[in-house]
Write an enzyme that holds these catalytic residues in place. Structure first.
Site, PDB file in Angstrom:
ATOM      1  N   ASP A 139       3.736   2.422  11.008  1.00 17.25           N
ATOM      2  CA  ASP A 139       3.516   2.251  12.520  1.00 17.25           C
ATOM      3  C   ASP A 139       4.722   2.293  13.069  1.00 17.25           C
ATOM      4  OD1 ASP A 139       0.910   1.747  11.867  1.00 17.25           O
ATOM      5  OD2 ASP A 139       1.146  -0.414  11.686  1.00 17.25           O
ATOM      6  N   GLY A 199       4.988  -8.443   3.446  1.00 17.02           N
ATOM      7  CA  GLY A 199       5.036  -9.411   2.133  1.00 17.02           C
ATOM      8  C   GLY A 199       5.954  -9.024   1.185  1.00 17.02           C
ATOM      9  N   THR A 200       6.294  -7.776   0.940  1.00 14.38           N
ATOM     10  CA  THR A 200       7.236  -7.364  -0.117  1.00 14.38           C
ATOM     11  C   THR A 200       8.811  -7.814   0.541  1.00 14.38           C
ATOM     12  OG1 THR A 200       5.830  -5.135  -0.230  1.00 14.38           O
ATOM     13  CG2 THR A 200       8.151  -5.353  -1.055  1.00 14.38           C
ATOM     14  N   GLY A 236       0.831  -1.278  -0.065  1.00 11.09           N
ATOM     15  CA  GLY A 236       0.072  -0.057  -0.093  1.00 11.09           C
ATOM     16  C   GLY A 236       0.955   1.180   0.142  1.00 11.09           C
ATOM     17  N   ARG A 250      -2.956  -1.132  14.510  1.00 11.28           N
ATOM     18  CA  ARG A 250      -3.623  -2.120  14.974  1.00 11.28           C
ATOM     19  C   ARG A 250      -2.964  -3.128  15.857  1.00 11.28           C
ATOM     20  NH1 ARG A 250      -4.895  -5.267   9.469  1.00 11.28           N
ATOM     21  NH2 ARG A 250      -2.662  -5.539   8.745  1.00 11.28           N
ATOM     22  N   THR A 261       6.681   1.011   6.708  1.00 11.10           N
ATOM     23  CA  THR A 261       5.525   0.935   7.741  1.00 11.10           C
ATOM     24  C   THR A 261       5.241   2.279   8.516  1.00 11.10           C
ATOM     25  OG1 THR A 261       4.927  -0.096   9.730  1.00 11.10           O
ATOM     26  CG2 THR A 261       7.268  -0.109   9.383  1.00 11.10           C
ATOM     27  N   GLY A 312       6.330  -3.550   2.667  1.00 13.52           N
ATOM     28  CA  GLY A 312       6.179  -3.975   4.271  1.00 13.52           C
ATOM     29  C   GLY A 312       6.467  -5.553   4.283  1.00 13.52           C
TER      30      GLY A 312
HETATM   31  N1  LIG Z   1       5.780 -14.783   1.396  1.00 14.49           N
HETATM   32  C1  LIG Z   1       5.874 -14.167   0.163  1.00 14.49           C
HETATM   33  N2  LIG Z   1       6.968 -14.538  -0.878  1.00 14.49           N
HETATM   34  C2  LIG Z   1       7.033 -13.653  -2.013  1.00 14.49           C
HETATM   35  N3  LIG Z   1       6.268 -12.661  -2.485  1.00 14.49           N
HETATM   36  C3  LIG Z   1       5.313 -12.153  -1.548  1.00 14.49           C
HETATM   37  C4  LIG Z   1       5.056 -12.974  -0.259  1.00 14.49           C
HETATM   38  N4  LIG Z   1       4.243 -12.173   0.522  1.00 14.49           N
HETATM   39  C5  LIG Z   1       3.890 -11.174  -0.243  1.00 14.49           C
HETATM   40  N5  LIG Z   1       4.457 -11.178  -1.554  1.00 14.49           N
HETATM   41  C6  LIG Z   1       4.490 -10.090  -2.694  1.00 14.49           C
HETATM   42  O1  LIG Z   1       4.709  -8.922  -1.926  1.00 14.49           O
HETATM   43  C7  LIG Z   1       3.964  -7.894  -2.482  1.00 14.49           C
HETATM   44  C8  LIG Z   1       3.383  -7.043  -1.341  1.00 14.49           C
HETATM   45  O2  LIG Z   1       2.840  -7.704  -0.411  1.00 14.49           O
HETATM   46  P1  LIG Z   1       1.712  -7.161   0.505  1.00 14.49           P
HETATM   47  O3  LIG Z   1       1.466  -8.148   1.424  1.00 14.49           O
HETATM   48  O4  LIG Z   1       0.510  -6.873  -0.504  1.00 14.49           O
HETATM   49  O5  LIG Z   1       2.265  -5.643   1.249  1.00 14.49           O
HETATM   50  P2  LIG Z   1       3.290  -5.537   2.399  1.00 14.49           P
HETATM   51  O6  LIG Z   1       4.498  -5.714   1.595  1.00 14.49           O
HETATM   52  O7  LIG Z   1       2.909  -4.012   2.452  1.00 14.49           O
HETATM   53  O8  LIG Z   1       3.057  -6.455   3.300  1.00 14.49           O
HETATM   54  C9  LIG Z   1       2.843  -8.577  -3.397  1.00 14.49           C
HETATM   55  O9  LIG Z   1       3.214  -8.231  -4.761  1.00 14.49           O
HETATM   56  C10 LIG Z   1       3.129  -9.885  -2.871  1.00 14.49           C
HETATM   57  O10 LIG Z   1       3.079 -10.830  -4.323  1.00 14.49           O
HETATM   58  O1  LIG Z   2      -7.528  -1.766   6.811  1.00 13.63           O
HETATM   59  P1  LIG Z   2      -7.101  -2.601   7.810  1.00 13.63           P
HETATM   60  O2  LIG Z   2      -7.199  -4.128   7.406  1.00 13.63           O
HETATM   61  O3  LIG Z   2      -7.848  -2.581   9.184  1.00 13.63           O
HETATM   62  O4  LIG Z   2      -5.628  -2.427   8.233  1.00 13.63           O
HETATM   63  C1  LIG Z   2      -5.314  -1.334   8.864  1.00 13.63           C
HETATM   64  C2  LIG Z   2      -3.773  -1.586   9.580  1.00 13.63           C
HETATM   65  O5  LIG Z   2      -2.791  -1.794   8.529  1.00 13.63           O
HETATM   66  C3  LIG Z   2      -1.750  -1.142   9.169  1.00 13.63           C
HETATM   67  O6  LIG Z   2      -1.371   0.002   8.239  1.00 13.63           O
HETATM   68  C4  LIG Z   2      -0.549  -1.965   9.053  1.00 13.63           C
HETATM   69  O7  LIG Z   2      -0.455  -3.015  10.035  1.00 13.63           O
HETATM   70  P2  LIG Z   2       0.357  -4.368   9.994  1.00 13.63           P
HETATM   71  O8  LIG Z   2       1.680  -3.912   9.862  1.00 13.63           O
HETATM   72  O9  LIG Z   2      -0.150  -5.087  11.132  1.00 13.63           O
HETATM   73  O10 LIG Z   2      -0.227  -5.094   8.547  1.00 13.63           O
HETATM   74  C5  LIG Z   2      -1.931  -0.495  10.277  1.00 13.63           C
HETATM   75  O11 LIG Z   2      -1.552   0.809  10.642  1.00 13.63           O
HETATM   76  C6  LIG Z   2      -3.400  -0.364  10.393  1.00 13.63           C
HETATM   77  O12 LIG Z   2      -3.919  -0.439  11.591  1.00 13.63           O
END
Ligand SMILES: Nc1ncnc2c1ncn2[C@@H]1O[C@H](COP(=O)(O)OP(=O)(O)O)[C@@H](O)[C@H]1O
Ligand SMILES: O=P(O)(O)OC[C@H]1O[C@](O)(COP(=O)(O)O)[C@@H](O)[C@@H]1O
Length: 252
Positions: free
Chosen positions: A163, A134-135, A43, A208, A161, A132
């Site tokens: 947060d 996942g990335t 995001g 959260r 992040t 974050g």
């Molecule tokens: N375990 C994983 N292994 C490889 N790529 C991942 C994994 N988890 C998430 N990704 C990739 O990272 C990107 C962002 O992950 P997402 O969870 O949506 O956001 P964030 O990085 O903010 O946590 C997505 O394109 C997803 O395909």
């Molecule tokens: O829109 P949702 O699913 O309630 O998530 C909001 C939460 O996600 C965050 O942006 C990120 O939280 P995580 O690091 O726990 O994923 C928090 O700041 C926020 O409270």
């Protein structure tokens, strides 16, 4: 900051394994051989453009000329309709004055194999990943795949992040903006509550699992009576204490 070992280790020992990021006497890559790519995933977070801008400017200072942006997160590695964006100081000069990400963001996208295939094809040997949890899981998997293929690639993760909940980081980018913006909501709720008969204002903020934004915004605003943070189990403790504190102070 650069973490040397990812294992779960006691905080005191972990702290001694963290090196402050910054210039080094010796660099591994010859700048003229580098093709650097930047990708923003997940995001949005305030400050993404500032980070993109500074990566590009710093790479140029080191003499790197081939810098590109991968559009719309990891998706940009596989979608043929999303060509890479050439980046230079000229391109990024004023991007920190706008919100969002110059490169665009997205979730989902190709597999790690597809990403690394694409990196090989494009000749990318330095990848900056802004995102974050996942990335970073993705960045780690990309690194492992590069090692498996014996590719000499540096994968650099920049934690995104709002947060501010990352161990050993002084402060994560976007946090200050979040605290500042949160105060607007708090001030508005305060005015509303203060003007109403027995008014109470309730503001729910981001974070959260981490109360840094709520706590700092509450302290900075000077108008909050009670700040509830997820680190404290306020409801499981004794609900009446919460309300009595409020009532005692205001003598309602
Ligand atoms: N375990 C994983 N292994 C490889 N790529 C991942 C994994 N988890 C998430 N990704 C990739 O990272 C990107 C962002 O992950 P997402 O969870 O949506 O956001 P964030 O990085 O903010 O946590 C997505 O394109 C997803 O395909
Ligand atoms: O829109 P949702 O699913 O309630 O998530 C909001 C939460 O996600 C965050 O942006 C990120 O939280 P995580 O690091 O726990 O994923 C928090 O700041 C926020 O409270």
């Amino acid at each position: 900051m650069v973490m040397q070992k990812p294992e779960k280790i006691p905080i005191q020992i972990a702290a001694s394994m963290v090196q402050r990021a910054g210039p080094r006497e010796n660099i591994y890559f010859r700048p003229e051989d580098v093709k650097a790519a930047i990708v923003t995933c997940g995001g949005l977070c305030p400050g993404l453009n500032d980070v993109i801008r500074l990566i590009v400017i710093t790479l140029e200072i080191y003499g790197v000329k081939n810098i590109v942006g991968i559009p719309f997160g990891y998706r940009g590695f596989s979608d043929k309709n999303l060509p890479e964006i050439p980046l230079s100081r000229k391109v990024v000069q004023n991007i920190h004055l706008s919100g969002g990400s110059l490169l665009g963001v997205s979730r989902g996208g190709p597999t790690v194999t597809e990403i690394v295939d694409s990196m090989e094809e494009r000749g990318i040997n330095m990848l900056f990943v802004l995102g974050g949890n996942g990335t970073h899981a993705g960045a780690n998997a990309i690194h492992n795949e590069c090692v498996k293929r014996r590719m000499k690639v540096a994968v650099v993760g920049v934690p995104k992040t709002i947060d501010n909940d990352i161990l050993h980081m002084d402060k994560t980018f976007g946090f200050d903006t979040a605290v500042e913006e949160a105060q607007r909501a708090i001030n508005s709720a305060y005015i509303e509550a203060h003007s109403a008969y027995h008014g109470i204002g309730v503001v729910k903020l981001m974070g959260r699992s981490s109360g840094f934004i709520a706590m700092q915004a509450s302290l900075a605003s000077g108008q909050v009576d009670i700040c509830l943070i997820p680190e404290t189990e306020y409801y499981n403790d004794d609900p009446s204490r919460l309300f009595s504190a409020r009532f005692l102070r205001w003598e309602l």
